[in-house]
Design a protein around this motif. Structure first.
Motif, mmCIF file in Angstrom:
data_model
loop_
_atom_site.group_PDB
_atom_site.id
_atom_site.type_symbol
_atom_site.label_atom_id
_atom_site.label_comp_id
_atom_site.label_asym_id
_atom_site.label_seq_id
_atom_site.Cartn_x
_atom_site.Cartn_y
_atom_site.Cartn_z
ATOM 1 N N LYS A 20 -3.839 1.050 -49.961
ATOM 2 C CA LYS A 20 -3.829 -0.095 -50.864
ATOM 3 C C LYS A 20 -3.536 -1.262 -50.136
ATOM 4 N N ARG A 21 -2.447 -1.147 -49.442
ATOM 5 C CA ARG A 21 -2.210 -2.280 -48.531
ATOM 6 C C ARG A 21 -3.262 -2.917 -47.681
ATOM 7 N N GLY A 22 -3.948 -1.951 -47.059
ATOM 8 C CA GLY A 22 -5.016 -2.167 -46.138
ATOM 9 C C GLY A 22 -6.021 -2.889 -46.901
ATOM 10 N N LEU A 23 -6.267 -2.388 -48.247
ATOM 11 C CA LEU A 23 -7.408 -2.888 -48.887
ATOM 12 C C LEU A 23 -7.308 -4.616 -49.258
ATOM 13 N N GLU A 24 -5.870 -4.610 -49.485
ATOM 14 C CA GLU A 24 -5.591 -6.058 -49.694
ATOM 15 C C GLU A 24 -5.767 -6.903 -48.476
ATOM 16 N N VAL A 25 -5.651 -6.396 -47.444
ATOM 17 C CA VAL A 25 -6.030 -7.345 -46.259
ATOM 18 C C VAL A 25 -7.504 -7.333 -46.166
ATOM 19 N N PHE A 26 -7.952 -6.101 -46.540
ATOM 20 C CA PHE A 26 -9.416 -6.233 -46.387
ATOM 21 C C PHE A 26 -10.236 -7.206 -47.165
ATOM 22 N N LYS A 27 -9.583 -7.557 -48.638
ATOM 23 C CA LYS A 27 -10.058 -8.376 -49.331
ATOM 24 C C LYS A 27 -9.920 -9.846 -49.076
ATOM 25 N N ASN A 28 -8.614 -9.998 -48.415
ATOM 26 C CA ASN A 28 -8.116 -11.539 -48.360
ATOM 27 C C ASN A 28 -7.931 -11.976 -46.764
ATOM 28 N N LYS A 29 -6.844 -11.749 -46.285
ATOM 29 C CA LYS A 29 -6.503 -12.064 -45.095
ATOM 30 C C LYS A 29 -7.485 -11.734 -43.827
ATOM 31 N N GLY A 30 -7.840 -10.564 -44.007
ATOM 32 C CA GLY A 30 -8.753 -10.126 -43.122
ATOM 33 C C GLY A 30 -10.282 -10.475 -43.062
ATOM 34 N N LYS A 31 -10.625 -10.940 -44.327
ATOM 35 C CA LYS A 31 -11.899 -11.580 -44.523
ATOM 36 C C LYS A 31 -13.126 -10.323 -44.598
ATOM 37 N N CYS A 32 -12.805 -9.134 -44.472
ATOM 38 C CA CYS A 32 -13.622 -8.202 -44.236
ATOM 39 C C CYS A 32 -14.682 -8.107 -45.515
ATOM 40 N N ALA A 33 -14.315 -8.138 -46.676
ATOM 41 C CA ALA A 33 -15.094 -8.298 -47.769
ATOM 42 C C ALA A 33 -15.930 -9.285 -47.936
ATOM 43 N N ASP A 34 -15.856 -10.360 -46.779
ATOM 44 C CA ASP A 34 -16.806 -11.468 -47.107
ATOM 45 C C ASP A 34 -18.088 -10.894 -46.694
ATOM 46 N N CYS A 35 -18.364 -9.962 -45.766
ATOM 47 C CA CYS A 35 -19.426 -9.532 -45.222
ATOM 48 C C CYS A 35 -19.669 -7.922 -45.514
ATOM 49 N N HIS A 36 -18.655 -7.416 -45.997
ATOM 50 C CA HIS A 36 -18.628 -5.996 -46.334
ATOM 51 C C HIS A 36 -18.328 -5.843 -47.864
ATOM 52 N N PHE A 37 -19.268 -5.916 -48.597
ATOM 53 C CA PHE A 37 -19.153 -6.415 -49.947
ATOM 54 C C PHE A 37 -18.461 -5.003 -50.784
ATOM 55 N N LEU A 38 -17.488 -4.985 -51.654
ATOM 56 C CA LEU A 38 -17.041 -3.838 -52.366
ATOM 57 C C LEU A 38 -17.689 -3.912 -53.536
ATOM 58 N N HIS A 39 -18.541 -4.623 -53.806
ATOM 59 C CA HIS A 39 -19.397 -4.810 -55.130
ATOM 60 C C HIS A 39 -20.776 -4.277 -54.912
ATOM 61 N N ALA A 40 -21.420 -3.708 -56.190
ATOM 62 C CA ALA A 40 -22.994 -3.448 -55.939
ATOM 63 C C ALA A 40 -23.773 -4.554 -55.820
ATOM 64 N N THR A 41 -24.819 -4.253 -54.801
ATOM 65 C CA THR A 41 -25.861 -5.623 -54.907
ATOM 66 C C THR A 41 -27.270 -5.063 -55.181
ATOM 67 N N SER A 42 -27.839 -4.182 -54.228
ATOM 68 C CA SER A 42 -29.260 -3.693 -54.203
ATOM 69 C C SER A 42 -29.394 -2.197 -54.693
ATOM 70 N N TRP A 43 -28.137 -1.533 -54.942
ATOM 71 C CA TRP A 43 -28.047 -0.301 -55.120
ATOM 72 C C TRP A 43 -26.857 -0.289 -56.213
ATOM 73 N N PRO A 44 -26.849 0.794 -57.131
ATOM 74 C CA PRO A 44 -25.993 0.888 -58.299
ATOM 75 C C PRO A 44 -24.341 0.895 -57.560
ATOM 76 N N GLU A 45 -24.322 1.355 -56.472
ATOM 77 C CA GLU A 45 -23.097 1.465 -55.849
ATOM 78 C C GLU A 45 -22.860 0.754 -54.559
ATOM 79 N N PRO A 46 -21.734 0.125 -54.347
ATOM 80 C CA PRO A 46 -21.610 -0.791 -53.051
ATOM 81 C C PRO A 46 -21.869 -0.182 -51.795
ATOM 82 N N LEU A 47 -22.436 -0.875 -51.124
ATOM 83 C CA LEU A 47 -23.072 -0.646 -49.830
ATOM 84 C C LEU A 47 -22.083 -0.900 -48.564
ATOM 85 N N LEU A 48 -21.121 -1.472 -48.957
ATOM 86 C CA LEU A 48 -19.864 -1.982 -47.944
ATOM 87 C C LEU A 48 -20.827 -2.857 -46.873
ATOM 88 N N SER A 49 -21.820 -3.696 -47.136
ATOM 89 C CA SER A 49 -22.239 -4.677 -46.443
ATOM 90 C C SER A 49 -23.111 -5.736 -47.097
#
Length: 411
Positions: A214-243
């Motif tokens: 969970k701490r890693g997930l906060e880094v992923f979403k914020n300071k690490g900027k990972c979620a900027d390119c590895h989306f945690l939300h759905a886009t072209s598929w009903p589940e997130p594809l993490l990119s």
């Protein structure tokens, strides 16, 4: 229209198409998927024989290759890039351009999606063809040679299903039947189970992750900027594809000959050295990392993102320093604890069906209960109608798009 608007259209379009199709089409898809598995496993198709699709997409590595590059059918010939995971590969969007609205109000067209790490195959159907004829991979000399081998295969009668005698005698049609079979096989539910612990957590199970994750997930979403390119939300598929399946030059360490990536076929100078952002699903199983397999462990990848610009001597030169992204990574300021937590989070992206498969020593993961069938999800796949619309004209495409004879080595 923004990228978000484009993606919303992609999400809503399949709903209008879901009623299309017929029982005959559903049966054909099922037949093709079955024979596609046979093609995938067939090591007699290469020249010389001995190499199959699975040779470079190994089950224990989430159908990636644990070697930096894969050896080909001909002794001494090796692939150019690290062979990526086939898990969720059928869900990667087709290569296309999307418009991005910048902070200053200007419009910028960017590449999204595409197969192979440089996007040089626009669709999955185009991607599955090239390894057969790549001299560093399966080394088949022509479609005629491939068709001849397919007609002699143990599964030839199934492959022939639905083809007339005249079509069965047509080399191009026989080969195309095999390509379509591989595509349908890669759409199967075992390649898209969405049964990682991150899926449970995002669905509301707060106990699915450890406190460290969970701490890693906060880094992923914020300071690490990972979620900027590895989306945690759905886009072209009903589940997130993490990119977001966009392209960037991360400045990864050089290995072997210089690889121009996206710019090698768009012929745009600002795009040399760019590669598509992969999905992070099952990333803990797919070492080594980056397009050339130049970094061995996930922790080292995160350390590279964190300190690339502070310790350049540690990583060595990169192929195209002039196009490296200096704005979003290279000096993230993560502490050692944050790097450790973020590394731990990556384990939560692993499908449990793959872990059970590895434990049992099996070749394919089990079907996860509740995973929708390919036919039910047919209109969500980028390949749903076996074609891709013309590229938009912004900016003009400057390369030889999808001309197989002029494209660089696959993988």
């Amino acid at each position: 229209m923004s990228i978000g608007t484009c993606r919303m259209m992609m999400m809503t379009l399949p709903l209008a198409l879901a009623a299309d199709g017929s029982a005959a089409d559903e049966k054909e898809q099922a037949t093709l998927s079955l024979v596609g598995k046979e093609v995938f496993l067939d090591s007699t198709l290469s020249n010389p024989s001995g190499i199959s699709c699975m040779s470079c997409h190994q089950p224990e590595a989430a159908f990636a290759d644990p070697r930096a590059v894969s050896p080909g059918a001909v002794l001494g010939r090796n692939g150019r890039r690290n062979a990526t995971s086939l898990m969720y590969a059928a869900l990667i969007p087709n290569m296309d351009q999307e418009d991005m609205l910048e902070d200053d109000g200007s419009q910028n067209w960017v590449w999204q999606g595409g197969l192979f790490q440089d996007g040089s195959a626009r669709t999955l159907h185009e991607q599955v063809q090239r390894p057969f004829f790549d001299h560093a991979e399966m080394n088949v000399g022509s479609e005629a040679e491939l068709a001849s081998k397919l007609r002699r295969a143990s599964y030839a009668a199934t492959l022939k299903t639905g083809l007339s005698e005249a079509e069965w005698g047509d080399d191009a049609k026989v080969a195309n039947r095999a390509y379509r079979a591989l595509v349908e096989f890669l759409k199967e539910p075992v390649f898209r189970p969405f049964d990682a612990r991150i899926d449970d957590y995002l669905a509301g199970d707060g106990q699915a992750l450890t406190m460290q994750e969970k701490r890693g997930l906060e880094v992923f979403k914020n300071k690490g900027k990972c979620a900027d390119c590895h989306f945690l939300h759905a886009t072209s598929w009903p589940e997130p594809l993490l990119s977001d399946f966009g392209y960037d030059n991360l400045g990864v360490p050089s290995r072997g000959d210089k690889d121009p990536g996206l710019g090698g076929h768009t012929l745009a100078g600002e795009e040399v050295g760019q590669f598509r952002a992969p999905s992070l699903r099952n990333v803990a199983l797919t070492a080594p990392y980056f397009h050339n397999g130049s970094i061995a462990s996930l922790r080292e990848v995160i350390e590279f993102y964190n300190r690339r610009d502070l310790e350049p001597e540690r990583w060595g030169p990169t192929d195209y320093p002039e196009t490296v992204n200096k704005a979003d990574l290279g000096n993230l300021g993560l502490s050692e604890e944050e790097v450790t937590d973020l590394t731990a989070l990556m384990e939560a992206f692993t499908d449990r069906s793959l872990l059970r498969m590895r434990e049992r020593g099996e070749r394919f993961p089990e079907l996860v209960a509740g995973t929708p069938a390919s036919w039910k999800m047919r209109s969500y796949f980028p390949d749903w109608n076996h074609s891709a619309p013309p590229l938009p004209p912004h900016p003009p495409y400057r390369g030889q798009l999808l001309e197989t004879k002029t494209l660089p080595t696959s993988q």
